[in-house]
Each structure stands twice: as C-alpha cells, then as structure tokens.
Scaffold this motif. Structure first.
Motif, mmCIF file in Angstrom:
data_model
loop_
_atom_site.group_PDB
_atom_site.id
_atom_site.type_symbol
_atom_site.label_atom_id
_atom_site.label_comp_id
_atom_site.label_asym_id
_atom_site.label_seq_id
_atom_site.Cartn_x
_atom_site.Cartn_y
_atom_site.Cartn_z
ATOM 1 N N ALA A 106 49.171 45.524 -1.540
ATOM 2 C CA ALA A 106 49.470 46.581 -2.577
ATOM 3 C C ALA A 106 48.070 47.341 -2.773
ATOM 4 N N LYS A 122 47.473 49.283 -5.018
ATOM 5 C CA LYS A 122 47.503 49.417 -6.326
ATOM 6 C C LYS A 122 46.427 48.587 -6.948
ATOM 7 N N ASP A 164 51.451 48.972 0.863
ATOM 8 C CA ASP A 164 52.382 49.139 -0.319
ATOM 9 C C ASP A 164 51.759 50.053 -1.204
ATOM 10 N N ARG A 193 65.278 49.154 -3.713
ATOM 11 C CA ARG A 193 64.738 48.088 -4.625
ATOM 12 C C ARG A 193 65.673 47.664 -5.714
ATOM 13 N N HIS A 197 64.729 45.283 -1.127
ATOM 14 C CA HIS A 197 63.307 44.907 -1.868
ATOM 15 C C HIS A 197 63.591 44.290 -3.267
ATOM 16 N N HIS A 217 60.851 42.659 -6.179
ATOM 17 C CA HIS A 217 59.515 42.104 -6.834
ATOM 18 C C HIS A 217 59.677 41.531 -8.154
ATOM 19 N N SER A 226 54.323 39.958 -11.284
ATOM 20 C CA SER A 226 52.963 39.452 -10.696
ATOM 21 C C SER A 226 52.454 38.291 -11.266
ATOM 22 N N ASP A 227 51.625 37.422 -10.941
ATOM 23 C CA ASP A 227 51.014 36.290 -11.408
ATOM 24 C C ASP A 227 52.255 35.491 -11.749
ATOM 25 N N SER A 271 55.357 40.689 -4.216
ATOM 26 C CA SER A 271 54.720 39.845 -4.205
ATOM 27 C C SER A 271 54.707 38.778 -5.483
ATOM 28 N N GLY A 272 53.718 38.769 -6.164
ATOM 29 C CA GLY A 272 53.845 37.840 -7.383
ATOM 30 C C GLY A 272 52.985 36.325 -6.860
ATOM 31 N N GLU A 315 54.421 41.889 -0.264
ATOM 32 C CA GLU A 315 53.199 43.082 -0.576
ATOM 33 C C GLU A 315 52.153 42.397 -1.670
ATOM 34 N N PRO A 316 51.350 41.628 -1.154
ATOM 35 C CA PRO A 316 50.429 41.139 -1.953
ATOM 36 C C PRO A 316 49.305 41.838 -2.310
ATOM 37 N N GLY A 317 49.215 41.639 -3.429
ATOM 38 C CA GLY A 317 47.827 42.467 -4.221
ATOM 39 C C GLY A 317 46.947 41.289 -4.384
ATOM 40 N N LYS A 318 47.002 40.806 -5.654
ATOM 41 C CA LYS A 318 46.024 39.772 -6.138
ATOM 42 C C LYS A 318 45.784 38.783 -5.286
ATOM 43 N N TYR A 361 42.958 44.673 -9.780
ATOM 44 C CA TYR A 361 43.578 45.319 -11.095
ATOM 45 C C TYR A 361 42.218 45.469 -11.966
HETATM 46 C C1 LIG Z 1 56.030 46.764 -6.151
HETATM 47 C C2 LIG Z 1 55.053 46.124 -6.258
HETATM 48 N N1 LIG Z 1 54.928 45.278 -4.951
HETATM 49 C C3 LIG Z 1 53.578 44.572 -4.795
HETATM 50 C C4 LIG Z 1 52.906 44.085 -6.285
HETATM 51 C C5 LIG Z 1 51.590 43.161 -6.010
HETATM 52 O O1 LIG Z 1 51.690 42.281 -6.718
HETATM 53 P P1 LIG Z 1 50.650 41.277 -6.578
HETATM 54 O O2 LIG Z 1 49.239 41.562 -7.171
HETATM 55 O O3 LIG Z 1 51.091 40.034 -7.606
HETATM 56 O O4 LIG Z 1 50.594 40.239 -5.518
HETATM 57 C C6 LIG Z 1 53.039 44.959 -7.289
HETATM 58 C C7 LIG Z 1 52.262 44.648 -8.512
HETATM 59 O O5 LIG Z 1 52.824 44.283 -9.568
HETATM 60 C C8 LIG Z 1 54.200 45.752 -7.169
HETATM 61 O O6 LIG Z 1 54.571 46.603 -8.525
#
Ligand SMILES: Cc1ncc(COP(=O)(O)O)c(C=O)c1O
Length: 377
Positions: free
Chosen positions: A46, A48, A67, A132, A179, A181, A184-185, A216-217, A253-256, A350
């Motif tokens: 992710a 972002k 992502d 989604r 999809h 989601h 998060s967290d 993710s989450g 789609e992991p970010g954190k 973030y």
């Molecule tokens: C569509 C989507 N995918 C993936 C993520 C990544 O989430 P996380 O950082 O919890 O892994 C987010 C973030 O909220 C999201 O909006």
C-alpha cells in the motif's frame, strides 16, 4: 534502530527527520511471504503508507506489487519501476478523468460504486476489472480507519448485490477480482477473517473470477505490551477457506505491516517548560509532520536518545504549531533537556506521506539506512 546511529543521523542531517531502515522493510516482507508460502499470494504494498522511492524500490525488488489509492500514486508506482500489471488502483470516489487515466495506463482498476459501472462499460468495454465490496463489517483501530461498515463511503454495499448482478449482466462486465478492506490497525485476525469469509462466500457468483483481494488491516504493536496480529492464524484461516476455490489467487495490500516498524521520527527539544501540574517538552515539529497521535489518537513510543540513562519524569511532549499538537501526555521519559533528540518509534507508515507545510514550516527530511549505508533522499 540503534540509538547511537540515530544520534549520529540527527547530528549529521538535522531534525525533524524520518529515518527508514530498508533491512527492516525486507525482514517484514519476508515474514509475511513466509506465513503464506504455500498459498498463491500476491503482495501489493500500500503505497499510501510510505511512498519513499527507496522503500518502493526495495519492495519491488523483493517481488511486491503496488496498491494505489490515487492516480498520483499510480503514476509514482509506474515511475518507481512497478509494471502496470503489478499495480492495483483502488480509489475512493475518483473523478471520471482519474478512472479514465488509470484504464489508459493499463493498471487494474477496482470499482467501488455501482454508479461508475455504466461509465466503465461504455468507455472500456470488455476490460477486466475488480470490484470493491462493502460487506458491512465493523473493524479498524478507530472510526477514521474503519472502512467496511454500512455507513462507510467505501465499496459497493453488498445489500445492493441484486442490482450489481443485473448491471454485470446488462453491461457484460468482466469481473476478475473482488476486494474488501475492513480497515487499518484491525485488532484481531478474526475481524479480518470475517472479510475473508464474506468474499469466499460470494466468490462463486462471479464466474470470471481470478483473484480475491483481502486488503490489509494487519496490525503491528504500537503500545508497550501490544501484540502483533497473529498472521499465522489468519493465513491458516485463508488457507482453509480458499481450499474450496482452486485456481483463485489471493491478494493482500499491507502498508503498516511492512513499513511502520522500519521508521523512526527524530525531533529536537526546543524548550522544557513547567506549567502548573505538568512538565512540557516542546519540540521542533508538530502534527504537520506526524499526524497520527493527534488524528487517530495513536500511541507512539517516545524515547530520549540523548539522555537514555536520565532520571525518568512525566512529560507532555508537544509540538511548535499554534494549536494543541500533543504527541504524548504524562509520558514517562528519561530526563529531557533543551537540545535533546527524541525518537518517536514506529513512524515508517502514515508519517511523512501525511506531512504538510502548515504554518509554512519546511517538510521533514527523509533518511535511508541500507545496511552500512546512510543517505538522505
Ligand atoms: C484500500 C486499502 N488497502 C490497503 C491499505 C493498507 O492498510 P494497512 O496499512 O492497515 O496495511 C489501506 C489503508 O487503509 C487501504 O485503504
């Protein structure tokens, strides 16, 4: 990250500064990959969470896709070397121009509202898409990051599934992916598992399906004593559910999970100030550079790396903006003196991506640690 290295970095590059350790990113990626080693998994990072070019490059080299939630992230991912087939675009309420551009760039578009389907069918007939869906599941560490409940703006409400199926039929839509989601967290893998159960239940209604994307989450520990999500139990659950869907790939789609623990935010103490009932450490940054404590009430561990052996006291760590911008209240930290460097941990996700130039302060620096190499980029 070792505090003597962090102190050197603060001295050499100045503060405020984000510091990212690429080896930690790699370790997290391999850990996740490992947990799912026997499953047909594609990891789409992710963007972002942390869009630094070095972080993206490392994850790409490790085999991740991307992502993206905005067309700008899509273009950034392409410029960073991801191939279009590795890129997912999962926007919230995009403009038609943005959708159009994403389709033309050839990335995979995830549509999150019935209202776009007619446009997609008319302009990009036959183009494979993902949907989604909103299953009405509440999860996510707080309400700002809970993204699959009934009143959420995200996804096609599954209560409209009858209408969705009619439109797919009417327009001959080629739905290759589904999809979800949850947010998060997310506290427990069991909340994420409800999203998995939902998608695996509805999957047979989509005959052209090639993948399920569980978003993710995946939670990481922030507070002392916090537990990391049990990713093994989550993977085991997915394995069980996917056994009924042979040939379907899985996306996450992991970010954190990949970048949070790989980052530290360094700040310098401008003043230590006594007010009635509290001792304040005023630092050279604020919510314009690190928003999570203020916006999400997020806890981030803060340590005084200039005086780790100092007598601990209770401090309010506050920023220099002309508003309340409190990083921590009544936090026990080793004795703080003006000029000390504080390290705010778990800042790799973030953090910088949410920074602004509010009050016209410059943006923080970003410093990369790659093994023995340290550089600013
Ligand atoms: C569509 C989507 N995918 C993936 C993520 C990544 O989430 P996380 O950082 O919890 O892994 C987010 C973030 O909220 C999201 O909006």
């Amino acid at each position: 990250m070792d505090i003597s290295l962090l102190s050197d970095i603060a001295r050499t590059y100045g503060t405020p500064a984000y510091v990212y350790d690429l080896q930690k990113v790699e370790e997290r990626y391999r850990l996740l990959e490992n947990r799912f080693h026997d499953l047909p998994l594609d990891i789409h990072y992710a963007v972002k969470a942390n869009a630094h070019p070095a972080v993206l490059q490392r994850l790409r080299e490790l085999g991740a896709g991307a992502d993206c939630v905005s067309i700008h992230e899509v273009k950034h991912a392409l410029q960073s070397g991801f191939e279009k087939h590795q890129i997912l675009y999962t926007p919230a309420c995009p403009s038609l121009d943005d959708l159009d551009e994403a389709f033309r760039l050839g990335v995979r578009v995830h549509i999150g509202a019935l209202e776009y389907l007619d446009y997609v069918a008319r302009n990009f007939p036959g183009r494979p898409i993902g949907l989604r869906l909103n299953p009405d599941i509440t999860g996510g560490g707080n309400e700002k990051i809970a993204t699959a409940h009934r009143r959420s703006k995200f996804g096609i409400p599954w209560t409209f599934s009858g209408r969705l199926m009619e439109l797919i039929e009417k327009y001959g839509l080629h739905v290759e992916g589904l999809h979800v989601h949850i947010g998060s967290d997310v506290k427990s893998w069991k909340d994420l598992a409800r999203g998995v159960d939902f998608l695996t239940d509805v999957a047979p209604a989509f005959p052209q399906l090639r993948y399920l994307d569980f978003g993710s989450g995946l939670k990481v520990p922030y507070r002392p004593g916090d537990k990391e999500m049990d990713v093994k139990a989550y993977a085991d659950h997915i394995r069980k559910r996917m056994s009924a869907l042979p040939g379907i790939r899985i996306k996450l789609e992991p970010g954190k999970f990949l970048t949070a623990q790989a980052g530290v935010f360094l700040m310098q103490v401008n003043v230590v100030k006594q007010i009635p009932g509290a001792l304040i450490a005023g630092v050279n940054t604020g919510f314009h550079h690190m928003l999570r404590p203020m916006y999400y009430d997020a806890y981030h561990h803060i340590e005084n790396i200039s005086n780790p052996g100092g007598e601990p006291e209770l401090y309010d760590v506050v920023g220099h903006l002309c508003e309340e911008d409190t990083f921590a209240r009544n936090r026990r930290i080793a004795g703080i003196r003006p000029g000390d460097i504080l390290a705010l941990r778990n800042a790799g996700a973030y953090g910088f991506v949410m920074a602004s130039r509010y009050n016209l302060h410059p943006l923080p620096k970003e410093i990369i640690i790659d093994g023995k190499k340290v550089y600013e980029q």
